[in-house]
Scaffold this motif. Structure first.
Motif, PDB file in Angstrom:
ATOM      1  N   SER A  27       0.728  -1.291   0.122  1.00  0.00           N
ATOM      2  CA  SER A  27       0.000   0.128   0.005  1.00  0.00           C
ATOM      3  C   SER A  27       0.875   1.300  -0.059  1.00  0.00           C
ATOM      4  N   TYR A  28       1.775   1.156   0.702  1.00  0.00           N
ATOM      5  CA  TYR A  28       2.690   2.360   0.904  1.00  0.00           C
ATOM      6  C   TYR A  28       3.553   2.486  -0.578  1.00  0.00           C
ATOM      7  N   PHE A  70       4.478  15.322  -4.481  1.00  0.00           N
ATOM      8  CA  PHE A  70       5.687  14.816  -4.121  1.00  0.00           C
ATOM      9  C   PHE A  70       5.931  14.909  -2.689  1.00  0.00           C
ATOM     10  N   LEU A  71       5.959  16.168  -1.989  1.00  0.00           N
ATOM     11  CA  LEU A  71       6.296  16.439  -0.563  1.00  0.00           C
ATOM     12  C   LEU A  71       5.099  15.801   0.365  1.00  0.00           C
ATOM     13  N   PRO A  76       6.008  11.258   2.377  1.00  0.00           N
ATOM     14  CA  PRO A  76       5.587  10.540   3.490  1.00  0.00           C
ATOM     15  C   PRO A  76       5.355   9.059   3.356  1.00  0.00           C
ATOM     16  N   ALA A  77       4.770   8.603   2.191  1.00  0.00           N
ATOM     17  CA  ALA A  77       4.684   7.257   2.167  1.00  0.00           C
ATOM     18  C   ALA A  77       6.003   6.442   1.847  1.00  0.00           C
ATOM     19  N   LYS A  81       7.098   3.674   4.623  1.00  0.00           N
ATOM     20  CA  LYS A  81       7.494   2.094   4.091  1.00  0.00           C
ATOM     21  C   LYS A  81       8.795   1.843   4.577  1.00  0.00           C
ATOM     22  N   LYS A  82       9.796   2.588   4.555  1.00  0.00           N
ATOM     23  CA  LYS A  82      11.263   2.373   4.921  1.00  0.00           C
ATOM     24  C   LYS A  82      11.148   2.003   6.594  1.00  0.00           C
ATOM     25  N   ALA A  83      10.214   2.896   7.375  1.00  0.00           N
ATOM     26  CA  ALA A  83      10.346   2.628   8.686  1.00  0.00           C
ATOM     27  C   ALA A  83       9.667   1.226   9.176  1.00  0.00           C
TER      28      ALA A  83
END
Length: 314
Positions: A27-28, A70-71, A76-77, A81-83
């Motif tokens: 989803s992210y 984008f910002l 944010p997505a 996602k990485k977190a």
């Protein structure tokens, strides 16, 4: 049937099954891709209208909307996602890194950061922006090394508009790939730095002296020309580094004080997950990560086995 659960890492974080993690990461990733795509379309449309209609208000609306997507949507997505991936799979990542290269020293003894990259001058073109990710230091078959994924950029001002009467600032990517440092790997008497001259490579055989000089400059620490120190073995090493993958191209190679520093333009990602990977495949993420560690081991073997590091011409 019992659902497979992934590695639990963060204290107090909810443990997710692979199925749950797959849905959330997917989803992210989808939100990020849509935000980037729509943002780029709006910015490009605004740029085209600059030449066609010259309607400043409409152009500003389109460009600002694209940047906002984008910002406020894509970025944010991407961060979430990485977190989430680090929260749920970080334990697995660290375990595999330790198995492959041992425990990491604290603090790092072979850092790869802005200060080091600026001083090392692995690229002949100065950068104004630098991103370093997935830095790790370890040991491979007794060799102390560090590596990281690096992107170097610079800002460029150039004329724009129908009559070249305006100025615009753009960001140019100088380098995107891996930087590797190796300790006590070569003859301490060696003092040579090779830098890509950014000439179109075509089908030139860089193992030939004339072709090599066309594409790479060679100099010592005090900037003296060092073409006479470029041995056949060193040219062969450069050729093998570039042949290590279809996308590899040497940016810089330094042999000095017994140490080696290497900057290799490549799509290979060390100890990380490439953006194009489908994050809904959790087993695929695990396999890619372990494969990236094996790839670094293979690269280090290629370097250490090269006779170029002895400084002796065979």
């Amino acid at each position: 049937m019992r659902k497979k659960r992934n590695d639990f890492d963060a204290v107090g974080a909810e443990r997710m099954t692979d199925t749950e993690l797959s849905k959330k990461l997917g989803s992210y990733q989808r939100t990020e891709s849509i935000g980037i795509l729509l943002g780029v379309i709006l910015v490009i449309t605004g740029c085209i209208m600059t030449f066609v209609y010259r309607n400043i208000i409409v152009i500003c609306i389109l460009v600002f909307a694209g940047v906002a997507l984008f910002l406020l949507v894509a970025q944010p997505a991407q961060k979430k996602k990485k977190a989430l991936m680090q929260q749920q799979l970080g334990g697995f990542f660290r375990t595999e890194l330790t198995k492959a290269f041992g425990p990491e020293p604290e603090p790092a003894t072979l850092p790869i950061d802005w200060a080091y990259l600026e001083a090392a001058k692995l690229s002949v073109v100065s950068f104004t922006e630098c991103t370093v990710t997935d830095f790790h230091e370890g040991e491979h078959k007794g060799l102390r090394f560090s590596a990281a994924n690096v992107e170097l950029r610079r800002t460029v001002e150039e004329k724009s508009g129908p009559n070249n009467d305006n100025w615009m600032t753009r960001t140019e990517t100088l380098f995107r790939g891996i930087v590797v440092r190796c300790k006590d790997i070569c003859d301490p008497a060696l003092d040579i730095a090779l830098n890509d001259m950014f000439q179109e490579r075509k089908k030139d055989d860089i193992t030939e002296p004339a072709a090599f000089r066309k594409h790479f400059s060679a100099h010592t620490a005090d900037d003296r020309e060092a073409d006479d120190q470029v041995t056949p073995q060193l040219r062969d090493l450069v050729q093998k580094l570039e042949a290590s993958s279809r996308t590899s191209k040497l940016c810089g190679l330094i042999l000095r004080d017994g140490d080696l520093a290497l900057a290799l333009n490549t799509r290979y990602v060390f100890a990380g997950i490439p953006e194009e990977l489908d994050l809904r495949d959790i087993d695929g993420i695990r396999k890619w990560f372990t494969a990236s560690l094996a790839g670094m081991g293979n690269l280090l073997d290629l370097i250490t086995e090269s006779p170029a590091l002895t400084g002796i011409i065979e």
